[in-house]
Design an enzyme around this catalytic site. Structure first.
Site, PDB file in Angstrom:
ATOM      1  N   THR A 102     -27.170 -40.332 -41.225  1.00 40.68           N
ATOM      2  CA  THR A 102     -27.386 -40.305 -40.071  1.00 40.68           C
ATOM      3  C   THR A 102     -28.900 -41.051 -39.826  1.00 40.68           C
ATOM      4  OG1 THR A 102     -26.699 -38.001 -39.506  1.00 40.68           O
ATOM      5  CG2 THR A 102     -27.897 -38.997 -37.786  1.00 40.68           C
ATOM      6  N   ARG A 138     -33.088 -34.354 -35.652  1.00 35.91           N
ATOM      7  CA  ARG A 138     -32.033 -33.470 -36.203  1.00 35.91           C
ATOM      8  C   ARG A 138     -33.213 -32.177 -36.579  1.00 35.91           C
ATOM      9  NH1 ARG A 138     -28.529 -34.673 -41.576  1.00 35.91           N
ATOM     10  NH2 ARG A 138     -27.316 -35.591 -39.858  1.00 35.91           N
ATOM     11  N   HIS A 194     -22.884 -32.240 -33.195  1.00 31.63           N
ATOM     12  CA  HIS A 194     -23.082 -33.177 -34.204  1.00 31.63           C
ATOM     13  C   HIS A 194     -22.480 -34.471 -33.437  1.00 31.63           C
ATOM     14  CE1 HIS A 194     -24.573 -35.761 -37.335  1.00 31.63           C
ATOM     15  NE2 HIS A 194     -23.987 -35.399 -38.240  1.00 31.63           N
ATOM     16  N   GLN A 196     -21.576 -38.015 -35.332  1.00 32.03           N
ATOM     17  CA  GLN A 196     -20.403 -37.667 -36.052  1.00 32.03           C
ATOM     18  C   GLN A 196     -19.100 -37.798 -35.436  1.00 32.03           C
ATOM     19  OE1 GLN A 196     -20.978 -37.185 -39.658  1.00 32.03           O
ATOM     20  NE2 GLN A 196     -18.883 -37.725 -39.475  1.00 32.03           N
ATOM     21  N   ASN A 249     -21.206 -26.470 -36.862  1.00 33.10           N
ATOM     22  CA  ASN A 249     -21.483 -27.359 -35.861  1.00 33.10           C
ATOM     23  C   ASN A 249     -20.674 -28.673 -35.929  1.00 33.10           C
ATOM     24  OD1 ASN A 249     -22.248 -28.205 -38.651  1.00 33.10           O
ATOM     25  ND2 ASN A 249     -24.578 -28.318 -38.324  1.00 33.10           N
ATOM     26  N   ASP A 279     -15.812 -29.407 -44.334  1.00 35.18           N
ATOM     27  CA  ASP A 279     -17.122 -29.859 -44.402  1.00 35.18           C
ATOM     28  C   ASP A 279     -17.656 -28.779 -45.400  1.00 35.18           C
ATOM     29  OD1 ASP A 279     -19.726 -30.735 -43.917  1.00 35.18           O
ATOM     30  OD2 ASP A 279     -19.953 -29.609 -42.104  1.00 35.18           O
ATOM     31  N   SER A 321     -23.800 -24.841 -44.935  1.00 28.54           N
ATOM     32  CA  SER A 321     -24.528 -25.810 -44.288  1.00 28.54           C
ATOM     33  C   SER A 321     -26.190 -25.578 -44.558  1.00 28.54           C
ATOM     34  CB  SER A 321     -24.569 -25.859 -42.728  1.00 28.54           C
ATOM     35  OG  SER A 321     -22.977 -26.250 -42.515  1.00 28.54           O
ATOM     36  N   MET A 322     -27.013 -26.999 -44.196  1.00 29.07           N
ATOM     37  CA  MET A 322     -28.403 -26.868 -44.369  1.00 29.07           C
ATOM     38  C   MET A 322     -29.036 -25.745 -43.375  1.00 29.07           C
ATOM     39  SD  MET A 322     -29.355 -30.909 -44.368  1.00 29.07           S
ATOM     40  CE  MET A 322     -28.186 -31.343 -43.105  1.00 29.07           C
ATOM     41  N   CYS A 349     -17.195 -35.221 -43.061  1.00 31.11           N
ATOM     42  CA  CYS A 349     -18.392 -36.107 -42.559  1.00 31.11           C
ATOM     43  C   CYS A 349     -19.189 -36.403 -43.540  1.00 31.11           C
ATOM     44  CB  CYS A 349     -19.015 -35.263 -41.377  1.00 31.11           C
ATOM     45  SG  CYS A 349     -19.618 -33.503 -42.203  1.00 31.11           S
ATOM     46  N   LEU A 350     -19.347 -35.526 -44.994  1.00 30.76           N
ATOM     47  CA  LEU A 350     -20.090 -35.955 -45.987  1.00 30.76           C
ATOM     48  C   LEU A 350     -21.470 -35.294 -45.465  1.00 30.76           C
ATOM     49  CD1 LEU A 350     -19.127 -39.354 -47.135  1.00 30.76           C
ATOM     50  CD2 LEU A 350     -18.127 -37.267 -47.624  1.00 30.76           C
ATOM     51  N   ARG A 382     -20.372 -44.474 -38.709  1.00 32.91           N
ATOM     52  CA  ARG A 382     -21.418 -43.860 -38.213  1.00 32.91           C
ATOM     53  C   ARG A 382     -22.444 -45.041 -37.661  1.00 32.91           C
ATOM     54  NH1 ARG A 382     -23.158 -38.803 -39.125  1.00 32.91           N
ATOM     55  NH2 ARG A 382     -24.674 -39.403 -37.826  1.00 32.91           N
TER      56      ARG A 382
HETATM   57  N1   CP Z   1     -22.541 -36.745 -42.087  1.00 33.02           N
HETATM   58  C1   CP Z   1     -23.921 -36.582 -42.131  1.00 33.02           C
HETATM   59  O1   CP Z   1     -24.490 -36.451 -40.722  1.00 33.02           O
HETATM   60  O2   CP Z   1     -24.461 -37.005 -43.033  1.00 33.02           O
HETATM   61  P1   CP Z   1     -26.017 -36.954 -43.319  1.00 33.02           P
HETATM   62  O3   CP Z   1     -26.698 -35.258 -43.200  1.00 33.02           O
HETATM   63  O4   CP Z   1     -26.330 -37.520 -44.547  1.00 33.02           O
HETATM   64  O5   CP Z   1     -27.027 -37.694 -42.289  1.00 33.02           O
HETATM   65  N1  NVA Z   2     -22.686 -28.727 -41.516  1.00 32.30           N
HETATM   66  C1  NVA Z   2     -23.385 -29.786 -42.228  1.00 32.30           C
HETATM   67  C2  NVA Z   2     -23.182 -30.864 -41.802  1.00 32.30           C
HETATM   68  C3  NVA Z   2     -24.138 -31.998 -42.567  1.00 32.30           C
HETATM   69  C4  NVA Z   2     -23.981 -33.366 -41.842  1.00 32.30           C
HETATM   70  C5  NVA Z   2     -24.919 -29.054 -42.042  1.00 32.30           C
HETATM   71  O1  NVA Z   2     -25.220 -28.524 -41.143  1.00 32.30           O
HETATM   72  O2  NVA Z   2     -25.505 -28.937 -43.163  1.00 32.30           O
END
Ligand code: CP
Ligand code: NVA
Length: 330
Positions: A60, A108, A135, A138, A175, A241, A245-246, A283-284, A310
């Site tokens: 992103t 973000r 997102h 994405q 998300n 995914d 998640s973070m 999405c990585l 992206r």
């Molecule tokens: N897919 C995605 O949003 O990756 P980043 O977290 O690396 O931006």
């Molecule tokens: N679901 C993940 C997506 C990262 C691009 C997160 O929120 O960490």
């Protein structure tokens, strides 16, 4: 003048979403053949994009910075240790101050209400770069990837000609899935979701996804199960995914256990009866527990074109929301 924001695919009509995807496709084709289209050339000249990122990012961040530069603008990356937000200054004050000096905010954050508040008080467009609910950038890239990889039917402006395709989402209801399901509903693509018990789509999010189909003649349908094989049946695309998640790092151990048996493998696709030419998307960033190497690095995998897309999605979104001030046109 109230700016128009992009916080979720839910903010777009089917025609607008399809147009953002088609514009991304045509800009990709033109720029890759060596010419920046005249409509884009210098279109962000003199414009600054403030990128407020409270979490890590590879795709992103890079796609937004690269898109802004390609269009002649200036990206300003503001990580969580760079500005006063959250430590020494409120979201309201930050939003008013930053938006008084730039042309766009790409943010973000953790909570959806944070990016929504930012948008409420900003005098410039706010683009959501991932929150705990959505997102959108994405999902523009994901539908560009699907549009390029499957043969679209003849279609009008409100569609991408992908009606009847089926996505199987195996793993965490998060998300990325929420906005993917909203986009799919609008584009007539069915989504079957398989999560472990207790990790299903929350009821209020289900309502948002279902309302995305209101007034759409052939809206995609959403189904849920706790059995991965059931979701995979007749699927054209298998998607997943991360299971953590973070912001969920403390739950990692519990989640790893709960998601056992949900890894996407060729064997799962076979057992479940996916379509013969099924493809894989993610999405990585990717972790090996949610998808095996033999799928992730196979010819079925669209993950690297999906990541590249992206960039084209970011160009299309900046054009629509910043250059054209929220008027999404071909
Ligand atoms: N897919 C995605 O949003 O990756 P980043 O977290 O690396 O931006
Ligand atoms: N679901 C993940 C997506 C990262 C691009 C997160 O929120 O960490």
């Amino acid at each position: 003048f109230a700016p128009r924001h992009l916080l979720s695919i839910a903010d777009l009509t089917p025609a607008e979403f399809a147009t953002l995807v088609r514009n991304a496709a045509s800009h990709k084709q033109a720029i890759k053949s060596g010419a920046i289209p005249t409509s884009l050339l210098g279109s962000m000249s003199g414009k600054t994009v403030a990128m407020m990122f409270n979490k890590r990012s590879t795709r992103t961040r890079i796609s937004t910075e690269a898109a802004t530069v390609q269009m002649g603008g200036h990206p300003m990356f503001l990580g969580k240790d760079d500005i006063q937000l959250g430590v020494n200054e409120s979201l309201y004050d930050t939003s008013v101050v930053i938006s008084s000096m730039v042309s766009c905010i790409v943010a973000r954050v953790a909570k959806h209400s944070d990016v929504a508040d930012l948008a409420k008080h900003s005098t410039v467009p706010v683009i959501n770069a991932l929150c705990d609910s959505f997102h959108p950038l994405q999902i523009i890239a994901d539908f560009l990837t699907i549009y390029e990889s499957f043969t679209p039917k003849a279609h009008g402006l409100s569609s991408l000609g992908l009606e009847g395709l089926k996505i199987a989402w195996i793993g965490d209801a998060n998300n990325v899935l929420f906005d993917l399901a909203i986009g799919a509903t609008k584009m007539g693509v069915d989504v079957a979701v398989a999560t472990p018990t207790g990790y299903e789509i929350p009821a209020e999010m289900l309502k948002i996804i279902q309302s995305a189909g209101e007034g759409v003649p052939s809206a995609g349908k959403l189904t849920q199960t706790n059995v991965p094989e059931e979701a995979v049946k007749d699927a054209d695309i298998l998607v997943t995914d991360t299971w953590v998640s973070m912001g969920q790092e403390e739950e990692a151990k519990k989640r790893m256990k709960a998601f056992e048996g949900f890894q996407i493998t060729s064997d799962l696709a076979k057992r479940g009866g996916a379509k013969e030419g099924w493809k894989f998307m993610h999405c990585l960033p990717r972790h090996p527990e949610e998808v095996s190497d033999e799928v992730f690095y196979s010819p079925r995998s669209l993950v690297f074109p999906e990541a590249e897309n992206r960039l084209w999605a970011a160009i299309s979104a900046l054009e629509g929301f910043v250059v054209n001030k929220g008027k999404i046109v071909e």
